[in-house]
Design a protein around this motif. Structure first.
Motif, short mmCIF file in Angstrom:
data_model
loop_
_atom_site.label_atom_id
_atom_site.label_comp_id
_atom_site.label_asym_id
_atom_site.label_seq_id
_atom_site.Cartn_x
_atom_site.Cartn_y
_atom_site.Cartn_z
N SER A 182 0.83 -1.21 0.00
CA SER A 182 0.00 0.00 0.00
C SER A 182 0.86 1.26 0.00
CB SER A 182 -0.92 0.01 1.23
OG SER A 182 -1.80 -1.07 1.19
N VAL A 183 1.85 1.30 0.86
CA VAL A 183 2.72 2.47 0.94
C VAL A 183 3.52 2.64 -0.35
CG1 VAL A 183 4.74 3.43 2.13
CG2 VAL A 183 2.84 2.50 3.45
N ALA A 184 4.03 1.54 -0.90
CA ALA A 184 4.80 1.61 -2.14
C ALA A 184 3.92 2.08 -3.30
CB ALA A 184 5.42 0.25 -2.47
N SER A 185 2.70 1.62 -3.36
CA SER A 185 1.79 2.03 -4.43
C SER A 185 1.46 3.52 -4.33
CB SER A 185 0.51 1.21 -4.40
OG SER A 185 0.80 -0.14 -4.67
N GLY A 239 4.14 10.34 -8.67
CA GLY A 239 3.40 10.91 -9.78
C GLY A 239 3.34 10.07 -11.04
N LEU A 240 3.66 8.78 -10.96
CA LEU A 240 3.64 7.96 -12.16
C LEU A 240 2.23 7.56 -12.59
CD1 LEU A 240 6.68 5.57 -11.65
CD2 LEU A 240 6.52 7.58 -13.12
N ALA A 253 2.04 -0.47 -18.31
CA ALA A 253 3.19 -0.08 -17.51
C ALA A 253 2.83 0.00 -16.02
CB ALA A 253 3.75 1.25 -17.99
N ALA A 254 1.65 0.55 -15.72
CA ALA A 254 1.21 0.62 -14.33
C ALA A 254 1.02 -0.78 -13.75
CB ALA A 254 -0.08 1.42 -14.22
N SER A 255 0.51 -1.69 -14.56
CA SER A 255 0.35 -3.08 -14.12
C SER A 255 1.70 -3.74 -13.88
CB SER A 255 -0.45 -3.89 -15.14
OG SER A 255 -1.75 -3.38 -15.25
N ALA A 256 2.67 -3.43 -14.73
CA ALA A 256 4.01 -3.99 -14.55
C ALA A 256 4.66 -3.46 -13.26
CB ALA A 256 4.89 -3.65 -15.75
N VAL A 257 4.47 -2.18 -12.98
CA VAL A 257 5.00 -1.61 -11.73
C VAL A 257 4.32 -2.27 -10.53
CG1 VAL A 257 5.14 0.48 -10.33
CG2 VAL A 257 5.69 0.58 -12.76
N ALA A 258 3.01 -2.42 -10.58
CA ALA A 258 2.27 -3.06 -9.48
C ALA A 258 2.71 -4.51 -9.30
CB ALA A 258 0.77 -2.99 -9.75
N GLY A 290 5.67 -5.66 -10.05
CA GLY A 290 7.00 -5.60 -9.45
C GLY A 290 6.95 -5.34 -7.95
N VAL A 291 6.05 -4.45 -7.51
CA VAL A 291 5.88 -4.18 -6.09
C VAL A 291 5.40 -5.44 -5.38
CG1 VAL A 291 4.47 -2.90 -4.41
CG2 VAL A 291 5.52 -1.70 -6.34
#
Length: 91
Positions: free
Chosen positions: A18-21, A31-32, A40-45, A47-48
């Motif tokens: 939650s904090v990382a997101s 701000g991403l 890309a947002a799914s890939a970041v999520a 990765g988290v």
């Protein structure tokens, strides 16, 4: 995760994700959220999430519980002073 280990890191992982997101996606932090597309947002999520799973798997090998679980346990099971006879009961 190994059997019998449920609850030893789940709160820590949830809070970490939650904090990382929030740190990555919110406009007042990383701000991403407004600049990335869905993929890309799914890939970041992902990765988290993967990072939290790897962290959770490394904790039992180090013989540790999650820090949030340790804090919650300390707050939940802290010792309270015994009541003295004749003293009013606090509720």
């Amino acid at each position: 995760m190994r059997g019998g280990a449920c609850g030893q890191r789940s709160l820590t992982c949830h809070l970490l994700r939650s904090v990382a997101s929030v740190a990555v996606f919110s406009p007042w932090a990383g701000g991403l959220g407004g600049r990335l597309g869905d993929a890309a947002a799914s890939a970041v999520a992902l990765g988290v999430w993967l990072g939290s799973v790897l962290l959770a798997e490394s904790m039992p090998r180090a013989g540790r519980r999650g820090p949030a679980e340790v804090l919650l346990r300390r707050l939940s099971y802290r010792q309270t002073p015994l009541a003295t006879p004749g003293a009013p009961v606090r509720r």
